[in-house]
Enzyme design. Structure first.
Site, short mmCIF file in Angstrom:
data_model
loop_
_atom_site.label_atom_id
_atom_site.label_comp_id
_atom_site.label_asym_id
_atom_site.label_seq_id
_atom_site.Cartn_x
_atom_site.Cartn_y
_atom_site.Cartn_z
N CYS A 133 120.64 113.35 5.65
CA CYS A 133 121.13 114.68 5.30
C CYS A 133 122.66 114.76 5.43
CB CYS A 133 120.53 115.72 6.22
SG CYS A 133 118.74 115.70 6.22
N ARG B 47 124.62 108.89 0.93
CA ARG B 47 123.81 108.83 2.14
C ARG B 47 122.31 108.88 1.85
NH1 ARG B 47 126.66 110.22 6.82
NH2 ARG B 47 124.78 111.00 7.79
N TRP C 239 117.38 115.09 3.25
CA TRP C 239 116.45 113.96 3.18
C TRP C 239 115.26 114.39 4.02
CZ3 TRP C 239 114.03 110.16 6.16
CH2 TRP C 239 113.65 108.99 5.48
N ASN D 210 121.43 119.06 10.13
CA ASN D 210 121.08 117.63 10.14
C ASN D 210 120.41 117.36 11.48
OD1 ASN D 210 122.44 117.40 7.76
ND2 ASN D 210 124.07 116.07 8.54
N GLY D 211 119.40 116.51 11.51
CA GLY D 211 118.76 116.17 12.77
C GLY D 211 117.32 116.66 12.81
N GLU E 35 117.78 88.51 5.42
CA GLU E 35 118.67 89.45 4.75
C GLU E 35 118.51 89.34 3.23
OE1 GLU E 35 120.05 91.95 5.61
OE2 GLU E 35 121.64 92.38 4.17
N LYS F 298 117.49 92.51 0.92
CA LYS F 298 118.33 93.00 -0.19
C LYS F 298 117.51 93.08 -1.46
CE LYS F 298 121.01 94.46 1.32
NZ LYS F 298 121.40 94.47 2.69
N GLU G 126 114.81 95.99 -1.31
CA GLU G 126 115.29 97.38 -1.24
C GLU G 126 115.97 97.85 -2.53
OE1 GLU G 126 118.25 98.29 1.77
OE2 GLU G 126 119.15 96.33 1.53
N HIS H 261 101.41 77.45 7.45
CA HIS H 261 100.50 78.11 8.40
C HIS H 261 99.92 79.39 7.81
CE1 HIS H 261 101.45 75.20 11.47
NE2 HIS H 261 102.75 75.37 11.17
N LYS I 98 121.55 106.10 3.72
CA LYS I 98 122.60 105.24 4.26
C LYS I 98 122.62 105.28 5.79
CE LYS I 98 126.05 102.41 3.85
NZ LYS I 98 125.64 101.02 3.56
#
Ligand code: F6R
Length: 607
Positions: free
Chosen positions: A2, A27, A74, A100-101, A480, A484, A487, A503, A602
């Site tokens: 947010c 964000r 968000w 926000n929160g 990583e 990448k 996402e 395995h 973000k």
């Protein structure tokens, strides 16, 4: 996640708020809204989807208002919908709140407020704040917000306007950032520096449980007891144009290309008269020498940087090191003593799980070293020492340049620990440092010709799944690479230590299945070749990331992406770059928005 903006001044507020909301788009969000103060009270407009949709809907509104607040949401509590979007009002529609929160005790507050006759119109936790302010309001908005906050459990960054107090915004925070700036045309508030620096480069960072009262002529700061306070002012020296794409088609590509600069800036000033210098560690040599265990805590990409650092610290400094996802660490009972060093890595410096893990570590008596990209962020402020990565603002949701900045900073830390433990000599440190600095040139070289990467991406773009395999450092880089790819391109990708394939995972390999193998010249190179063979024998299409000059690898791989030769310790820096470009190239071919992947934010400021 947010984002909050607010403005009161001489200019029409509508366009300014929308413009500032746009600067927060990176964000991640699913709805947006504004509340404007005008002669009739408050006009609130909310829309699901992009800020552009809100802007179109706002076109018919007059430009009379010079004070208002805005939000990108968000969703956490309540679905992404117009009615749950912020600003959120009280019963009378005279008080509007952006938040926000997360308010943890919202259910009990909601029941209490409903019993007192308040009508709720949304499914959000935020709405209790609007009604609590309404209950406490007796002609002084600051006092009413203060009273309301006394009832809240959880985290919040808030900006509030009230129809009865023209030109005034009250902002406060607990655990969620709020920054402020006063410029020539008025006063600004936001949850992110990028939305206020056009007003002034001297930005006030509001402290937890402090209040800012914004008026066109200036901003007054108070603590929770009503006492005037002076906030910490941070001078922002990064380029305002950072928010522009600078000729690149997307921020992700621009940020990938900034990486040589990030390496150079992160190393600048670290070798003084032939000696490594990391003063910000906040620890004496004695303290460094007593460290007998290191915990590295972080999330996502930052956690992957931690896994690489674990290899370096154990190998150079010989200190037992654990890298762990902060979301797990915080709910375990890790063995921490005063001689444990906890390293918390966070690009944003706001990640809720990382912050909670820092708090736990400190309660248990550990020294905490923060590694973050954001000056004055909660991670920076709650740690005993801070190393800033010099990535500058990262806009694309998927981390690229900040990851490299983290690896370089952590490499310096590993060198410092090794030196203090007497495991590396000053001469050895100097050699390492110069090789580390040279990776900036090697990354430049990788960026100068991406033909092989793009060809490999073309061959992979229609796949449903992919494996990334490697050993040692290579296995960590693969994590990583797989993150990448999934996402930003939504192609399912998994990373496995190459030796683990037989395995279980190898059962998934079939004709044409893409396997991306980090097969650089390292102590386990021959083992990697065997692992590649195992996959290839079952039909895998192998894309090898290999060391320049290695002709043999061509016999084992369908595509080879060469990277310059570096020592294995620094290979994550160079090998990561083609993986970032590979993921981006596939995402572009699949018509994905590489800067704003779906469902992602973000800064992850909630658990
Ligand atoms: C992935 C990515 C995330 C972040 C994670 C932690 O590209 O960016 O996985 O790394 O959300 O964020 P910070 O580093 O801000 O704590």
């Amino acid at each position: 996640m947010c984002g909050i903006v607010g403005y009161t001044g001489e200019k029409p507020a509508k366009d300014l708020l929308i413009q500032n909301l746009k600067s927060l788009e990176y964000r991640g969000y699913d709805s947006a809204g504004i509340a404007l103060q005008d002669a009739d009270g408050l006009t609130v407009l909310r829309r699901v989807g992009k800020v552009d949709g809100l802007a179109a809907a706002a076109e018919h509104l007059e430009d009379a208002s010079t004070c208002g607040i805005g939000h990108t949401r968000w969703a956490t509590h309540g679905a992404p919908s117009e009615r749950n979007a912020h600003p959120i009002c009280d019963c009378s529609g005279k008080i509007a709140v952006v938040h926000n929160g997360i308010i943890e005790n919202y259910q009990e507050l909601r029941q209490e407020l409903q019993a007192n006759g308040h009508t709720f119109k949304t499914d959000t936790d935020t709405e209790v704040i609007a009604h609590l302010i309404e209950e406490a309001y007796e002609g002084n908005l600051y006092e009413a917000v203060r009273q309301a906050c006394l009832r809240l459990v959880g985290s919040y960054g808030l900006a509030v306007v009230c129809a009865q107090e023209p030109g005034r915004i009250v902002a406060t925070r607990k655990g969620s950032p709020i920054v402020l700036a006063h410029g020539e045309d008025g006063s600004y508030v936001a949850s992110d520096i990028i939305a206020v620096i056009k007003a002034s480069r001297d930005v006030a960072i509001l402290d937890d449980e402090n209040y800012a009262i914004l008026e066109p002529s200036g901003i007054t700061y108070k603590d929770a007891n009503g006492k005037d306070v002076t906030p910490h002012i941070m001078h922002v020296d990064w380029d305002v144009d950072v928010a522009e794409k600078g000729g690149y088609p997307d921020f992700m590509l621009k940020e990938i290309h900034e990486q040589p600069r990030v390496i150079r800036d992160t190393l600048a000033g670290r070798m003084v008269n032939g000696h490594l210098s990391i003063e910000e560690l906040g620890m004496t040599l004695d303290e460094l020498q007593t460290i007998d265990r290191v915990y590295i805590i972080a999330c996502g990409t930052s956690y992957h940087a931690g896994l690489i650092a674990r290899e370096l610290i154990e190998s150079w400094a010989r200190i037992p090191t654990v890298a762990e996802a902060a979301s797990e660490f915080r709910y375990r009972n890790p063995v921490i003593t005063p001689s444990t060093l906890v390293v918390a890595i966070s690009q944003s410096g706001e990640t809720a799980d990382t912050l909670a893990a820092i708090r736990l570590a400190r309660i248990k008596g550990a020294k905490v070293l923060g590694i973050t990209n954001v000056v004055g962020s909660p991670v920076a402020r709650e740690s005993d020492g801070v190393i800033y990565t010099k990535a500058n603002k990262e806009i694309a949701v998927a981390s690229t340049k900040s990851f490299l900045g983290q690896i370089v900073s952590l490499t310096l830390l590993a060198m410092e620990l090794a030196q203090s433990k007497g495991k590396l000599t000053t001469a050895q440190i100097r050699v390492l440092f110069h090789e580390l600095a040279d990776t900036a040139n090697q990354v430049e070289k990788i960026l100068s010709d991406t033909t092989a990467i793009d060809e490999a991406a073309q061959a992979t773009k229609d796949a449903h799944d992919a494996f990334f395999i490697g050993r040692g450092m290579g296995a960590q880089v693969c994590r990583e690479g797989a993150l990448k790819l999934k996402e930003i391109s939504y192609l399912h990708a998994e990373a496995y230590p190459a030796g683990e394939m037989k395995h279980g995972p190898i059962a998934l390999i079939h004709e044409g299945f893409p396997v991306i193998a980090v097969a650089t010249k390292s102590p386990t190179y021959d083992k990697m070749l065997s692992n590649i063979e195992e996959s290839r024998a079952r039909g895998a299409m192998v894309i090898a990331i290999a060391t320049e000059g290695d002709e043999e690898i061509k016999k084992y791989a369908d595509h080879v992406i060469y990277i310059p030769r570096v020592r294995d310790a620094f290979m994550p820096i160079t090998a990561t770059v083609p993986m970032q470009l590979f993921a981006r190239s596939i995402a572009i071919a699949r018509h994905c928005d590489v800067d704003k992947p779906r469902n992602l934010a973000k800064s992850v400021t909630v658990e």
